[in-house]
Design a protein around this motif. Structure first.
Motif, mmCIF file in Angstrom:
data_model
loop_
_atom_site.group_PDB
_atom_site.id
_atom_site.type_symbol
_atom_site.label_atom_id
_atom_site.label_comp_id
_atom_site.label_asym_id
_atom_site.label_seq_id
_atom_site.Cartn_x
_atom_site.Cartn_y
_atom_site.Cartn_z
ATOM 1 N N PRO A 1 6.992 3.605 0.080
ATOM 2 C CA PRO A 1 6.850 4.982 -0.414
ATOM 3 C C PRO A 1 6.093 5.087 -1.729
ATOM 4 O O PRO A 1 6.160 4.189 -2.581
ATOM 5 N N SER A 2 5.378 6.188 -1.863
ATOM 6 C CA SER A 2 4.584 6.461 -3.068
ATOM 7 C C SER A 2 5.427 7.135 -4.134
ATOM 8 O O SER A 2 6.378 7.854 -3.840
ATOM 9 N N SER A 3 5.037 6.924 -5.373
ATOM 10 C CA SER A 3 5.550 7.685 -6.509
ATOM 11 C C SER A 3 4.398 8.516 -7.053
ATOM 12 O O SER A 3 3.332 7.958 -7.350
ATOM 13 N N LEU B 1 0.846 -1.189 0.000
ATOM 14 C CA LEU B 1 0.000 0.000 0.000
ATOM 15 C C LEU B 1 0.884 1.242 0.000
ATOM 16 O O LEU B 1 1.844 1.337 0.770
ATOM 17 N N HIS B 2 0.536 2.206 -0.861
ATOM 18 C CA HIS B 2 1.257 3.479 -0.943
ATOM 19 C C HIS B 2 0.334 4.570 -0.389
ATOM 20 O O HIS B 2 -0.564 5.071 -1.076
ATOM 21 N N LEU B 3 0.554 4.919 0.877
ATOM 22 C CA LEU B 3 -0.399 5.752 1.609
ATOM 23 C C LEU B 3 -0.558 7.151 1.031
ATOM 24 O O LEU B 3 -1.674 7.682 0.965
ATOM 25 N N ASN B 4 0.528 7.783 0.630
ATOM 26 C CA ASN B 4 0.391 9.138 0.103
ATOM 27 C C ASN B 4 -0.403 9.157 -1.193
ATOM 28 O O ASN B 4 -1.139 10.119 -1.468
ATOM 29 N N ASN B 5 -0.284 8.110 -1.994
ATOM 30 C CA ASN B 5 -1.120 8.044 -3.204
ATOM 31 C C ASN B 5 -2.586 7.830 -2.839
ATOM 32 O O ASN B 5 -3.483 8.336 -3.513
ATOM 33 N N GLY C 1 -8.189 13.325 -2.278
ATOM 34 C CA GLY C 1 -8.213 14.782 -2.310
ATOM 35 C C GLY C 1 -7.630 15.437 -1.071
ATOM 36 O O GLY C 1 -7.853 16.625 -0.830
ATOM 37 N N LEU C 2 -6.858 14.674 -0.289
ATOM 38 C CA LEU C 2 -6.291 15.202 0.947
ATOM 39 C C LEU C 2 -4.822 15.597 0.819
ATOM 40 O O LEU C 2 -4.261 16.193 1.741
ATOM 41 N N LEU C 3 -4.211 15.239 -0.287
ATOM 42 C CA LEU C 3 -2.788 15.529 -0.502
ATOM 43 C C LEU C 3 -2.591 15.931 -1.956
ATOM 44 O O LEU C 3 -3.267 15.426 -2.849
ATOM 45 N N ALA D 1 1.557 11.220 4.836
ATOM 46 C CA ALA D 1 1.861 9.959 5.509
ATOM 47 C C ALA D 1 3.350 9.777 5.747
ATOM 48 O O ALA D 1 4.186 10.203 4.952
ATOM 49 N N GLN D 2 3.642 9.107 6.837
ATOM 50 C CA GLN D 2 4.967 8.540 7.090
ATOM 51 C C GLN D 2 4.904 7.105 6.575
ATOM 52 O O GLN D 2 4.275 6.252 7.184
#
Length: 539
Positions: free
Chosen positions: A444-446, A282-286, A292-294, A356-357
């Motif tokens: 980490p997200s890309s 799972l890529h949390l920042n994506n 719509g939060l980041l 996200a961390q």
């Protein structure tokens, strides 16, 4: 040969799993550890949040839970900025029991424990910091309690941190798996040489050491020993690789126990257990971006600095070469630049509510709070509604392959025991274990990348490993004057007073305060970050 004179011996075996141990006891694989438990009071520790080694070991040796002693995670925010820097012993607002006892004049040794860099100092303390010290191979400056002790350890061959390049997908090759076993065996031999030599040097009141062996092996080889693992390679030769590692540790413990006398009181413990990953990443920042939060900065919006330019050049280097570079001892600044090249595009914090961390061992969320954060976009009035939205969003996150929840309900930092600093994440995300006994991983997200990705085989550290942290560790206590047998599970912070009792000293956990001394330098922070990336805690 005369026995080493030790009043209390503590053997820390990182990642030693209670369930695996029981399996190997039943099969007769670990007779020494099994016999020790039979004559000990034994239990398991209650899980600690977050389940990261420096925080847990610090709780054992301070009598305080992570939010109370201050070394709460692998990273912390620097001065409420958006910069995450490595947590060190300077974040821990209390001294360990090692320093406290040494300050009373007791002879104390503490070797290799995470969360002890920079090493504490006292006239009768022999301390060597753990793997989170900023050196890629063996311990260096500030990892020792004194120059004399550093010289002593170096003359014995040095205390190694990294036995293999952990970014490589070791578990996908029979040859690489055997290489790891070979390297772990050699590392144990070197540490045995140091420990046995040091044990004979003086009469010790407390002698404690930490071994990373079981944790390293399980991260890479869990799927080879677990025939039901979704990542188990059908074409790999059959064999329980972790059984070989646990047998190595059983033999190691046998040699240490043989060296000390029957009057020695002994604690054998681990910081957490281990389990399996199901291959979903799972890529949390994506996920937050899709909700719509980041918002990510466009490529042209990224600020260009000499370091950014260097990182852009490094990103052109094939990943295999960058990964291989971690096996070399570089100048900390160069190592940090290599590590930074693994990071992705920056976040547009002016237009971000939550970020996200993305650390697999302790995934967490930060709310971009107005009045606290540099360009906070969430007001105090909006906060309760956003918190409820986040809880609903996370409750809906399910593994696409199993349909089961990714997380248990999130835990707000205010729910942690103690007084977490404002620099801590606002929510920690405990994993849900699926019906088959596995969990997904975070990586980490890309920007523009997927919310979920999938590993069909074992990945290296930082990319969704086959073995992951799980539950609480073991705690076995031998003292001829205490009752043997099972006891109720205990909190990590309970061990501190027990150590005092075994030494016939009343110990009350110290009050948290800022430790004297300078903060870690920028170069040290960069080097520790690189070291944590090398160990796969950071992507």
């Amino acid at each position: 040969m005369p026995k080493a004179k030790v009043k209390l011996l503590i053997i820390g075996l990182d990642g030693l799993d209670p369930l695996l141990l029981q399996k190997y006891f039943t099969s007769g694989l670990c007779p020494v550890l099994a016999a020790f438990r039979q004559k000990a009071a034994y239990t398991t520790f209650l899980p600690t949040l977050p389940a990261v080694s420096p925080a847990i070991w610090s709780s054992y040796f301070t009598g305080l839970l992570p939010a109370e002693h201050g070394l709460i995670d692998l990273l912390s925010r620097k001065n409420n900025s958006y910069t995450l820097t490595p947590c060190t012993a300077l974040e821990r607002g209390v001294p360990t029991i090692f320093q406290q006892l040494a300050n009373r004049g007791l002879n104390v040794a503490a070797l290799g424990f995470p969360g002890t860099y920079p090493a504490e100092k006292a006239p009768t303390l022999s301390m060597l910091s753990g793997f989170d010290a900023p050196w890629t191979q063996s311990a260096g400056e500030n990892a020792f309690s004194s120059k004399e002790f550093a010289n002593y350890i170096h003359k014995l061959g040095g205390w190694n941190y990294n036995v293999v390049n952990e970014f490589l997908p070791i578990g996908n090759s029979a040859a690489m798996a055997q290489m790891l076993l070979f390297k772990l065996k050699n590392d144990l031999k070197q540490k045995e040489h140091i420990i046995t030599h040091l044990l004979r040097q003086k009469n010790w009141d407390l002698f404690a050491f930490h071994l990373q062996t079981a944790d390293t092996a399980a991260h890479h080889l869990w799927h080879l020993s677990d025939q039901n693992s979704p990542l188990h390679p059908p074409k790999m030769p059959a064999g329980d690789h972790l059984a070989q590692v646990y047998k190595m540790l059983d033999n190691f413990v046998a040699k240490i126990l043989e060296l000390v006398g029957q009057e020695t009181k002994i604690i054998i413990l681990s910081d957490h257990g281990m389990g399996g990953s199901n291959g979903t990443v799972l890529h949390l920042n994506n996920l937050l971006e899709r909700a719509g939060l980041l918002k990510y900065l466009p490529a042209k919006g990224a600020k260009i600095t000499p370091l950014n330019l260097a990182e852009k050049v490094l990103r052109k280097i094939p990943e295999a070469l960058k990964i291989a570079a971690y096996g070399l001892d570089f100048n900390p600044k160069l190592l940090s630049a290599v590590a930074s090249s693994f990071t992705k595009s920056p976040i547009d914090f002016k237009n971000t509510q939550v970020w996200a961390q993305e650390i697999d061992a302790s995934p967490a969320l930060f709310i971009n709070l107005a009045g606290r954060d540099p360009v906070g976009s969430v007001t105090r009035r909006e906060l309760p509604k956003l918190q409820e939205r986040l809880k609903a969003l996370l409750a809906d996150v399910r593994n696409p392959l199993t349909g089961q929840p990714a997380f248990c309900p999130p835990i707000a930092k205010e729910e942690l025991a103690g007084s977490p600093a404002s620099t801590c994440p606002d929510f920690y995300l405990p994993y849900n274990i699926d019906n088959a006994g596995y969990r997904l991983s975070c990586a980490p997200s890309s920007p523009g990348g997927p919310v979920f990705s999938y590993n069909k085989s074992a990945a290296g550290k930082g990319f969704g490993m086959p073995g992951v942290h799980r539950g609480g560790g073991i705690c076995w206590i031998y003292d001829k004057d205490i009752a043997i047998g099972p006891i109720a599970p205990i909190a990590a912070s309970d061990l501190y007073k027990k150590i005092g009792e075994l030494l016939d000293i009343a110990m009350d956990p110290p009050q948290r305060q800022e430790l004297a001394g300078a903060a870690a330098s920028k170069e040290q922070e960069a080097a520790i970050t690189a070291q944590l990336k090398r160990f796969g805690y950071l992507g």
